[in-house]
Design an enzyme around this catalytic site. Structure first.
Site: not given
Length: 692
Positions: A276, A332, A357, A397, A399, A482, A485, A587
């Site tokens: 991309c 992206h 795009d 946006n 869900d 949660k 780091e 991630d």
């Protein structure tokens, strides 16, 4: 008495300077529409202002005044029919010396002229003479042009800047990558015009296609389709797995120029391979060359909704995340082009930035392209507007609904997530090498009532009803989890995290917890399972528990070469109530080791320039198959490749000196790519001020 044209001067140096195209070339005339240029004709005899002089401008293979691809103008003034489009005009400039036969004309292509290459001819009483050719571009400095951009700083950034930043990584780790657009390299004239001429619409109806090039909406769709090679003779082949042996890995590219050169030199045969950010970088080059203001935009946690449902289903099992038809990409990248949208018939409501795009994902009106989708329409949830607003709305946006899949294949819903998709939407700041967050221009603040109202409006516009509102509300969780780091995430070092569990319920819970690490491709597809651990933990009511999570370099290193990020996920369920399931994930984009570059001495135009590149192997092992590629607009005519140093021993420093000769003055960016067995395509850059 007859008068003939002896000499023609297109005044390329002065005109190209005035039209801000001098960076491209001084050898041919390149002008912007809606702005006059000077043309000097030297006549055989003195010239009278009333003498016959008719110019004809033509573009395309079937020029026509009704299509706006041919214009006759001059003295005597032509009588135009009411359906004639794109009329050029001329005046005799005050610098003319008619007594000496020096006729200096001020010629103006109209602000709605089709862009492209024109032939210009002249007719006097006694002859018709071909004067030569010129190229006409869009003009963001002209108030009557649909691409007019009022702010000069933005014009300098989005039209004139030949280098920029493209953001990648993950929402929590947005990393800038330098990209050389190179839109003013001389061969871009032929390359970009060739792209327009080989597009399928031109092949079907050349006259209609050339006429439509007056419209940046049309041109934007054509370029979006032509940057990928799906269904046409486009520039790039996309590939999203590890087999790049017959081409170039997408991560290796550092700029657009060599990609476009290869495509053009190989008779429009597509270049392998792109993903991309490569597609977007190449499209930005072409758009800026054509004069359409353009910027590269990265959407983190970008949803790919295959059925316009505005919902992404994600599945988990004992080993962590599973691949599914819908996906959420770590990031992206697309472009935004600046233009008016009178076709939407809402005044200027949807003028401004438009998403385009070029990455081939879904078809738009049968073609692999996307947009232009007005950013203002995405913000308002107007999902019924052209072009492709529902798809882009989902990207920023949608869900997410998360499901747990049991060994027998049965599914149970864990929870809905209305806030994760579309984070830290990023582009390069105007005038600075820093990140500008444009999320607020795409959607209201996550969690706000307005954001839910916009989501509901988008559903209604898609005729999907509005009964989904209750399905996607955030549930109150009995256990919150949660990741946090422990250390900075550096490639070549162990990864250390903490998993925090908080029991918000009144009862004691015995939790069965599985923590999994997976090597991920940036498009949300799983490359490898790295490790998976299981443990039990009792949580008293109101108690917080910290679990250490460590993923050693020795474990993950072989899986992460060629992968973009690591997904660490935790799935926990209550042993007393097995349908009480919780999930969290992080991630991680590992930070590459640094590569440094500097200029030795002063950089001067057309004089040898020495640069020094340094890279230190941070590992206790030898790096193999090492190579270095360096590019820079105005500094290197083609990619500089150094591959003599095939091995770099543990903790050893590589120091290379490179000599080149700058051929353009001004501030230039140099980008280096270091590739080896353990680290794929480590990037470094520096800025060089080339003095005349």
């Amino acid at each position: 008495m007859t008068n003939m044209i002896k000499n023609v001067d297109f005044n390329c140096q002065a005109n190209n300077t005035a039209h801000r195209t001098i960076e491209i070339t001084t050898k041919q005339l390149i002008v912007r529409r809606g702005q006059s240029f000077l043309l000097t004709l030297e006549m055989m005899r003195p010239f009278n202002a009333h003498d016959t002089l008719i110019l004809t401008a033509e573009t395309g293979s079937a020029p026509s005044e009704k299509r706006g691809t041919r214009s006759q103008f001059g003295n005597p003034s032509a009588m135009y029919a009411s359906d004639v489009k794109a009329v050029w005009n001329l005046n005799i400039d005050k610098s003319a010396n008619l007594q000496r036969g020096i006729v200096t004309l001020s010629v103006t292509p109209p602000a709605d002229a089709p862009v492209g290459k024109y032939s210009l001819s002249a007719r006097t009483d006694s002859e018709r003479k071909v004067l030569g050719t010129l190229v006409v571009l869009f003009n963001p400095w002209c108030t009557n042009d649909w691409v007019y951009l009022p702010d000069e700083r933005e014009r300098q950034e989005y039209v004139m800047n030949e280098q920029g930043l493209i953001y990648h990584g993950t929402a929590g780790y947005p990393h800038p990558m330098y990209w050389i657009f190179g839109q003013f390299e001389e061969e871009m004239v032929d390359i970009c015009l060739k792209m327009l001429d080989v597009n399928p619409k031109h092949m079907r109806d050349p006259a209609d296609d050339v006429s439509a090039r007056c419209n940046p909406i049309y041109v934007g769709r054509v370029v979006s389709a032509m940057v990928n090679s799906n269904g046409d003779r486009g520039v790039l082949v996309g590939r999203w797995h590890d087999d790049y042996g017959d081409g170039v890995r997408p991560t290796h590219w550092t700029g657009s120029v060599s990609i476009l050169q290869q495509w053009y030199q190989k008779n429009c045969h597509p270049v392998k391979y792109g993903q991309c950010w490569v597609f977007a970088g190449v499209m930005c080059t072409v758009m800026r060359f054509l004069g359409i203001p353009c910027r590269v935009v990265t959407n983190f946690q970008s949803a790919h909704d295959t059925n316009n449902s505005l919902t992404i289903d994600q599945y988990y099992d004992d080993y962590g995340a599973r691949d599914s038809q819908d996906s959420t990409w770590n990031f992206h990248v697309w472009v935004e082009g600046w233009m008016k949208r009178p076709d939407l018939k809402k005044g200027n409501t949807y003028d401004g930035w438009q998403v385009l795009d070029p990455t081939p994902q879904e078809r738009s009106e049968g073609v692999f392209c996307c947009g232009p989708a007005p950013v203002a329409a995405i913000l308002q949830g107007e999902a019924n507007l052209k072009y492709d607003v529902p798809f882009v709305f989902s990207e920023v946006n949608a869900d997410i609904v998360k499901w747990m899949v049991s060994a027998n294949g049965s599914k149970r819903k864990m929870h809905s997530d209305t806030t994760t998709v579309g984070q830290n939407i990023s582009t390069k700041a105007v005038g600075y090498n820093t990140r500008s967050d444009v999320t607020d221009s795409y959607k209201p603040r996550e969690g706000s009532a307005r954001e839910r109202a916009v989501f509901k409006r988008a559903l209604n516009r898609l005729n999907s009803g509005d009964d989904r509102e209750d399905d996607t509300r955030e549930e109150t969780l009995k256990v919150e989890m949660k990741f946090e780091e422990e250390t900075k995430m550096l490639a070549g070092q162990d990864i250390k995290l903490k998993l925090k569990l908080s029991n918000k319920d009144r009862s004691v819970k015995t939790m069965f917890i599985r923590v999994s690490a997976q090597a991920m491709r940036y498009n949300g597809k799983i490359a490898h399972n790295i490790q998976s651990t299981v443990q039990e933990k009792m949580l008293r009511s109101g108690q917080d528990v910290i679990l250490p999570v460590q993923i050693p370099f020795s474990v993950y290193s072989k899986y992460m070469v060629g992968c973009d990020s690591m997904k660490v996920s935790a799935v926990a369920f209550d042993k007393q109530q097995e349908d009480d399931v919780y999930e969290t994930e992080i991630d991680i984009a590992l930070e590459d080791p640094a590569i440094s570059m500097k200029v030795i001495g002063e950089a001067r135009l057309f004089r040898p320039l020495i640069m020094e590149v340094e890279f230190t192997n941070p590992l206790n092992e030898t790096l193999r198959n090492c190579s270095l590629t360096v590019i820079g607009c105005g500094l290197f005519k083609s990619d500089y490749v150094e591959s003599k140093h095939r091995e770099l021993f543990a903790r050893e420093k590589l120091k290379l000196r490179i000599t080149t000769t700058p051929y353009k003055a001004g501030l230039k960016t140099v980008v280096a790519d270091f590739d080896c067995s353990a680290f794929r395509d480590v990037k470094g850059s520096c800025t060089v001020n080339v003095k005349p």
